[in-house]
Write a protein that holds these residues in place. Structure first.
Motif, PDB file in Angstrom:
ATOM      1  N   ASP A  12       0.806  -1.218   0.000  1.00 27.83           N
ATOM      2  CA  ASP A  12       0.000   0.000   0.000  1.00 27.83           C
ATOM      3  C   ASP A  12       0.840   1.269   0.000  1.00 27.83           C
ATOM      4  O   ASP A  12       0.440   2.294  -0.539  1.00 27.83           O
ATOM      5  N   THR A  13       1.987   1.198   0.637  1.00 30.44           N
ATOM      6  CA  THR A  13       2.887   2.353   0.677  1.00 30.44           C
ATOM      7  C   THR A  13       4.306   1.900   0.365  1.00 30.44           C
ATOM      8  O   THR A  13       4.686   0.770   0.664  1.00 30.44           O
ATOM      9  N   LEU A  14       5.074   2.808  -0.221  1.00 33.80           N
ATOM     10  CA  LEU A  14       6.460   2.520  -0.563  1.00 33.80           C
ATOM     11  C   LEU A  14       7.342   2.937   0.598  1.00 33.80           C
ATOM     12  O   LEU A  14       7.208   4.038   1.142  1.00 33.80           O
ATOM     13  N   ASN A  15       8.257   2.036   1.019  1.00 34.61           N
ATOM     14  CA  ASN A  15       9.142   2.338   2.135  1.00 34.61           C
ATOM     15  C   ASN A  15      10.520   1.750   1.870  1.00 34.61           C
ATOM     16  O   ASN A  15      10.769   1.181   0.804  1.00 34.61           O
ATOM     17  N   ASP A  16      11.428   1.871   2.821  1.00 37.62           N
ATOM     18  CA  ASP A  16      12.800   1.410   2.616  1.00 37.62           C
ATOM     19  C   ASP A  16      12.876  -0.096   2.400  1.00 37.62           C
ATOM     20  O   ASP A  16      13.801  -0.589   1.748  1.00 37.62           O
ATOM     21  N   THR A  17      11.920  -0.849   2.946  1.00 40.14           N
ATOM     22  CA  THR A  17      11.950  -2.302   2.798  1.00 40.14           C
ATOM     23  C   THR A  17      11.475  -2.751   1.432  1.00 40.14           C
ATOM     24  O   THR A  17      12.038  -3.662   0.830  1.00 40.14           O
ATOM     25  N   ASN A  18      10.434  -2.115   0.908  1.00 41.97           N
ATOM     26  CA  ASN A  18       9.848  -2.591  -0.350  1.00 41.97           C
ATOM     27  C   ASN A  18      10.100  -1.661  -1.538  1.00 41.97           C
ATOM     28  O   ASN A  18       9.448  -1.785  -2.573  1.00 41.97           O
ATOM     29  N   LYS A  19      11.049  -0.746  -1.406  1.00 44.79           N
ATOM     30  CA  LYS A  19      11.252   0.271  -2.439  1.00 44.79           C
ATOM     31  C   LYS A  19      11.665  -0.294  -3.790  1.00 44.79           C
ATOM     32  O   LYS A  19      11.489   0.361  -4.825  1.00 44.79           O
ATOM     33  N   PHE A  20      12.225  -1.511  -3.830  1.00 44.45           N
ATOM     34  CA  PHE A  20      12.596  -2.129  -5.100  1.00 44.45           C
ATOM     35  C   PHE A  20      11.585  -3.201  -5.530  1.00 44.45           C
ATOM     36  O   PHE A  20      11.823  -3.913  -6.499  1.00 44.45           O
ATOM     37  N   CYS A  21      10.478  -3.300  -4.811  1.00 45.44           N
ATOM     38  CA  CYS A  21       9.485  -4.332  -5.091  1.00 45.44           C
ATOM     39  C   CYS A  21       8.609  -3.922  -6.265  1.00 45.44           C
ATOM     40  O   CYS A  21       8.031  -2.826  -6.277  1.00 45.44           O
ATOM     41  N   TYR A  22       8.491  -4.787  -7.258  1.00 42.85           N
ATOM     42  CA  TYR A  22       7.682  -4.507  -8.441  1.00 42.85           C
ATOM     43  C   TYR A  22       6.233  -4.228  -8.071  1.00 42.85           C
ATOM     44  O   TYR A  22       5.613  -3.281  -8.572  1.00 42.85           O
ATOM     45  N   SER A  23       5.681  -5.038  -7.191  1.00 42.94           N
ATOM     46  CA  SER A  23       4.285  -4.862  -6.809  1.00 42.94           C
ATOM     47  C   SER A  23       4.069  -3.536  -6.093  1.00 42.94           C
ATOM     48  O   SER A  23       3.129  -2.792  -6.408  1.00 42.94           O
ATOM     49  N   ALA A  24       4.934  -3.199  -5.138  1.00 42.31           N
ATOM     50  CA  ALA A  24       4.796  -1.944  -4.398  1.00 42.31           C
ATOM     51  C   ALA A  24       4.958  -0.744  -5.328  1.00 42.31           C
ATOM     52  O   ALA A  24       4.223   0.250  -5.206  1.00 42.31           O
ATOM     53  N   GLN A  25       5.900  -0.820  -6.260  1.00 42.42           N
ATOM     54  CA  GLN A  25       6.068   0.273  -7.221  1.00 42.42           C
ATOM     55  C   GLN A  25       4.844   0.374  -8.133  1.00 42.42           C
ATOM     56  O   GLN A  25       4.433   1.483  -8.510  1.00 42.42           O
ATOM     57  N   SER A  26       4.236  -0.757  -8.489  1.00 42.23           N
ATOM     58  CA  SER A  26       3.046  -0.742  -9.329  1.00 42.23           C
ATOM     59  C   SER A  26       1.893  -0.042  -8.615  1.00 42.23           C
ATOM     60  O   SER A  26       1.197   0.802  -9.202  1.00 42.23           O
ATOM     61  N   TYR A  27       1.691  -0.379  -7.354  1.00 41.13           N
ATOM     62  CA  TYR A  27       0.639   0.267  -6.578  1.00 41.13           C
ATOM     63  C   TYR A  27       0.902   1.771  -6.467  1.00 41.13           C
ATOM     64  O   TYR A  27      -0.031   2.586  -6.510  1.00 41.13           O
ATOM     65  N   ASP A  28       2.168   2.132  -6.355  1.00 42.54           N
ATOM     66  CA  ASP A  28       2.508   3.550  -6.244  1.00 42.54           C
ATOM     67  C   ASP A  28       2.215   4.280  -7.556  1.00 42.54           C
ATOM     68  O   ASP A  28       1.677   5.393  -7.554  1.00 42.54           O
ATOM     69  N   THR A  29       2.548   3.652  -8.683  1.00 47.61           N
ATOM     70  CA  THR A  29       2.233   4.246  -9.986  1.00 47.61           C
ATOM     71  C   THR A  29       0.733   4.461 -10.126  1.00 47.61           C
ATOM     72  O   THR A  29       0.279   5.543 -10.545  1.00 47.61           O
ATOM     73  N   ALA A  30      -0.047   3.443  -9.787  1.00 46.12           N
ATOM     74  CA  ALA A  30      -1.504   3.549  -9.901  1.00 46.12           C
ATOM     75  C   ALA A  30      -2.041   4.670  -9.015  1.00 46.12           C
ATOM     76  O   ALA A  30      -2.905   5.453  -9.430  1.00 46.12           O
ATOM     77  N   ARG A  31      -1.536   4.751  -7.805  1.00 42.07           N
ATOM     78  CA  ARG A  31      -1.991   5.799  -6.875  1.00 42.07           C
ATOM     79  C   ARG A  31      -1.716   7.190  -7.440  1.00 42.07           C
ATOM     80  O   ARG A  31      -2.574   8.075  -7.384  1.00 42.07           O
TER      81      ARG A  31
END
Length: 341
Positions: free
Chosen positions: A217-236
């Motif tokens: 749901d949010t991008l942070n230091d742990t998931n910043k390189f995660c494809y799924s997290a970045q995808s959710y961020d793009t959509a948001r």
């Protein structure tokens, strides 16, 4: 003064929609250890013995549906336009080359041209907004392997991702406005899928991905390189540009392969559920692609469109990709020159 080198790299496309060329493309693509990340022997048996023999004839028929006699593959056509437009923007100070990770024009031939012209440095821009080992990571890996064999290695830099680039986001929003998003029953942000195991490998803590509620749901230091997290961020970010409330849109993932679990929810399942809920009109973004291709032009417009109508829906509208939009060329120019939003 030596020129600076820019290498644009997209995924790739068959040289033609013939079964033989599609088979050749799929073999190179699926034999990449970053795409199917299993034991090499098992991968060879799976790809050459099962997937490609059955998939190539089917995929060839689909490619024929989107192939143009004048321009060929839409992905290659728009990639060439992006290459040409960026080269014109950058001028004589830069040498811009286009390559495909699989098939032609090859990364090796593009790098050789940069090497021959003695560029002072090389910046590699994989044309994938969100980072994934199977796409961006594979491009980085291939470039590094090839350049490592040179006797003289110039300064080489890489773009890791541009999932939140404001010009890229604005281009998708601009492309959507002509369809009046507010008039649709629901909006999908459909990204290319990946196996869950590849998503989990990006979590180097081994205790966050898919174990924390709402981990993407949010991008942070742990998931910043995660494809799924970045995808959710793009959509948001696109949704914010269009003033879309969260209940109006869904992030989902398409193009599964095999029986292993892939990142969810699956686009096909979301389309089915929305039809059951009585939704009639869907607007679909595909923000993992910078150029329209088989996955957008055919998979969304035709396959999901037909599925939706068969279940009682009326219309699925694709928001075209970035293609040769001047605003996206602005974004590429800014990346090439080393400037970011």
């Amino acid at each position: 003064m030596a020129k600076k080198g820019i290498l644009l790299v997209n995924l790739g496309t068959p040289d033609s929609p013939s079964t033989a060329d599609v088979r050749k493309y799929l073999n190179e693509f699926l034999m990449d250890g970053r795409v199917i990340d299993i034991n090499p022997v098992s991968r060879a048996l799976l790809v050459r013995g099962l997937i490609v023999p059955f998939r190539a004839p089917k995929s060839a028929k689909l490619y024929k549906e989107i192939w143009s006699e004048e321009t060929g593959s839409p992905l290659l056509h728009y990639s060439i336009l992006q290459h040409k437009a960026l080269a014109e923007r950058l001028g004589d100070e830069y040498q811009v080359e286009l390559a495909m990770r699989y098939q032609s024009p090859s990364i090796e031939s593009a790098l050789e041209r940069l090497k021959k012209n003695l560029v002072s440095e090389i910046k590699v821009i994989p044309l994938f907004p969100q980072y994934a080992s199977a796409s961006t990571g594979s491009v980085h890996d291939k470039v590094m392997k090839l350049v490592s064999e040179w006797q003289t290695i110039p300064n080489v830099t890489f773009i890791n991702s541009f999932h939140d680039d404001d010009l890229m986001i604005a281009t998708f929003a601009q492309n959507a406005r002509k369809y009046q998003p507010e008039t649709y029953d629901h909006i999908l942000f459909s990204f290319h899928g990946l196996p869950q195991r590849q998503i989990m490998k990006c979590d180097h803590t081994h205790n966050y991905c898919l174990k924390v509620d709402g981990c993407c749901d949010t991008l942070n230091d742990t998931n910043k390189f995660c494809y799924s997290a970045q995808s959710y961020d793009t959509a948001r970010l696109i949704a914010e540009q269009l003033n879309l409330p969260k209940e109006k849109y869904t992030v989902c993932f398409q193009s599964r392969l095999g029986n292993d679990p892939w990142v969810q929810p699956y686009t096909s399942k979301v389309v089915e559920q929305l039809a059951k809920e009585g939704k009639k009109r869907l607007l679909v973004f595909c923000p993992a692609f910078v150029a329209d291709c088989l996955e957008t032009v055919y998979e969304v417009t035709v396959e999901y469109g037909d599925e939706f109508k068969a279940l009682g829906g009326e219309h699925v509208q694709l928001v075209e990709s970035l293609n040769d939009s001047p605003m996206f060329i602005d974004a590429l120019e800014r990346m090439a020159r080393g400037k970011f939003n």
